[in-house]
Scaffold this active site. Structure first.
Site, mmCIF file in Angstrom:
data_model
loop_
_atom_site.group_PDB
_atom_site.id
_atom_site.type_symbol
_atom_site.label_atom_id
_atom_site.label_comp_id
_atom_site.label_asym_id
_atom_site.label_seq_id
_atom_site.Cartn_x
_atom_site.Cartn_y
_atom_site.Cartn_z
ATOM 1 N N ARG A 157 15.536 58.938 37.449
ATOM 2 C CA ARG A 157 16.700 60.125 36.986
ATOM 3 C C ARG A 157 15.822 61.042 37.835
ATOM 4 N NH1 ARG A 157 17.564 60.622 31.230
ATOM 5 N NH2 ARG A 157 14.925 60.983 30.750
ATOM 6 N N LYS A 259 16.125 66.820 34.481
ATOM 7 C CA LYS A 259 15.411 66.929 33.311
ATOM 8 C C LYS A 259 14.229 67.644 33.830
ATOM 9 C CE LYS A 259 13.279 64.558 29.377
ATOM 10 N NZ LYS A 259 14.143 65.470 28.291
ATOM 11 N N GLU A 295 25.383 69.438 24.454
ATOM 12 C CA GLU A 295 24.093 68.396 24.441
ATOM 13 C C GLU A 295 23.554 69.517 23.047
ATOM 14 O OE1 GLU A 295 22.489 67.867 28.006
ATOM 15 O OE2 GLU A 295 20.194 67.750 26.795
#
Ligand code: COI
Length: 413
Positions: A157, A259, A295
């Site tokens: 990621r 992220k 989210e």
């Protein structure tokens, strides 16, 4: 941990004694704040705290005072760990300069402490930065060592995010090796079983100086660690969310799906407002239709209706959570139909159960969601899917249930 007793059937043989405190005596060894770092010694001392197999790959370690480990000097109250920052002993640092040809050379463990950054660094000026969140759990005494959960997923990621943010990233192998070194160097800070985990925070940042808008000329990969308990102040109790249809977390074509550090400060305003009104956190809607769930500030969201579990599909505005991905698989194993799709606010209002997932929050049941001033209630408690998933997941993570999926990676003492 409450969940352990309800998981008895699924526990491995050694789990019972662990769940009943058999491991706890071990933990209070030196749970203390380290003394101030000693002055660096010329040439760097070898870290006798670390097992031999890791020592060989550690260049230029600061001098390590073993009395840290042996005598401590104070004790951490493992029972009241929240998600605050308790500084630990070491951090891992690895730099990539232009002469490194786009790859990271070897890194090193250093005493945890401040780092030096150019005022014109890419991260400070243009938010060229990413982070990850991971946990190391202390394994049952019979197994020994520590357990990481799918660390390669975090590494990949970060690589994906680095590509989006025009940064070089460590290889998967470098990333996982660095995480293991960080765990071992800080092993006295890994909480006893059932009391929490050692949270690991890998960072990747443009640390080189740049004035015009462009990728930084130099990058730093760093991992620090802190022992943590439950993320929300509610502990394991259900949380109360409020839907915000004014502030948005991400937009199509933006960076919601990676992220980056830049995704987090923008939610603080909405989060602080929500907290001041007594809510635990904010649930964001999509920025185009203002109708579909995205989210929560720090975690993914799921809704359950009958035998169907739905969660927003990751199409660039939602973080592809590793806990999210694992929970999808665990719910399917339990015979649920899992749908990754657009999930509307009406789907949520109509749901039986709502829960959140994330590394920090694990699986957090949601008892209420307030939308446009109306409070909607959901099932929580022992017979819910959220509870079952929490128990199953944490039992695997802590080494109390057999890891049939090969998700955990052992860090040997
Ligand atoms: C995590 O769950 O590890 C995260 O990175 C979320 C963070 C905001 C605590």
């Amino acid at each position: 941990m409450a969940a352990l007793s309800s998981a008895k059937g699924a526990l491995l043989p050694w789990a019972r004694s662990a769940a009943h405190g058999g491991l706890l005596a071990r933990v209070l060894v030196g749970g203390a704040m380290p003394p101030p770092p000693p002055p660096p010694t010329a040439g760097g001392g070898r870290c006798s705290l670390l097992p031999r197999r890791w020592q060989s790959s550690l260049p230029q370690l600061d001098h390590v005072d073993r009395s840290d480990e042996e005598s401590g000097g104070g004790e951490i109250d493992w029972d009241s760990l929240g998600f605050g920052l308790t500084p630990t002993d070491y951090m891992y640092v690895m730099r990539c300069s232009p002469e490194d040809g786009g790859g990271f050379p070897r890194g090193e463990l250093r005493r945890y402490g401040n780092i030096e950054l150019s005022p014109s660094s890419g991260v400070l000026n243009y938010a060229q930065g990413l982070f990850e969140g991971m946990k190391a759990y202390r394994r049952p005494e019979q197994a020994g060592g520590y357990s990481l959960f799918r660390p390669e997923e975090n590494a990949r990621r970060m690589q994906h995010g680095a590509d989006r943010m025009c940064m070089p990233a460590p290889s998967v192998e470098q990333f996982v090796d660095a995480v293991k070194q960080t765990v071992l160097a800080n092993r006295r800070w890994v909480p006893p079983q059932g009391k929490g985990a050692l949270y690991l925070r890998p960072l990747l940042m443009g640390s080189g100086p740049i004035l015009g808008l462009a990728p930084a000329p130099e990058y730093t990969f760093l991992i620090y660690a802190a022992p943590v308990g439950n993320y929300f102040k509610e502990g394991l109790a259900p949380i109360n969310l409020v839907v915000d249809d004014e502030f948005h977390r991400a937009m199509p074509g933006g960076t919601g799906g990676v992220k980056t550090i830049a995704n987090y400060a923008p939610v603080l305003r909405a989060q602080m407002d929500a907290k001041s009104k007594g809510f635990t956190d904010v649930l964001y809607l999509d920025s185009v239709h203002k109708r579909y769930l995205e989210e929560v500030s720090s975690c993914n969201v799921f809704v359950v209706k009958g035998g169907v579990v739905a969660t927003p599909a990751t199409r660039g505005t939602i973080l592809p959570g590793i806990t999210r991905k694992s929970v999808v698989e665990l719910a399917m194993d339990r015979g649920y139909k899992v749908e990754e799709r657009l999930v509307s606010i009406d789907d949520l209002i109509d749901a039986d159960e709502v829960f959140c997932t994330g590394t920090a929050v694990v699986v957090a049941p949601v008892s209420t969601v307030t939308y446009r001033g109306k409070r909607h209630e959901f099932r929580t408690g022992p017979d819910t899917l959220a509870q079952e998933l929490y128990t199953t997941l944490t039992s695997i993570q802590m080494g109390l249930a057999e890891d049939t999926k090969g998700w955990t990676v052992a860090v040997e003492d």
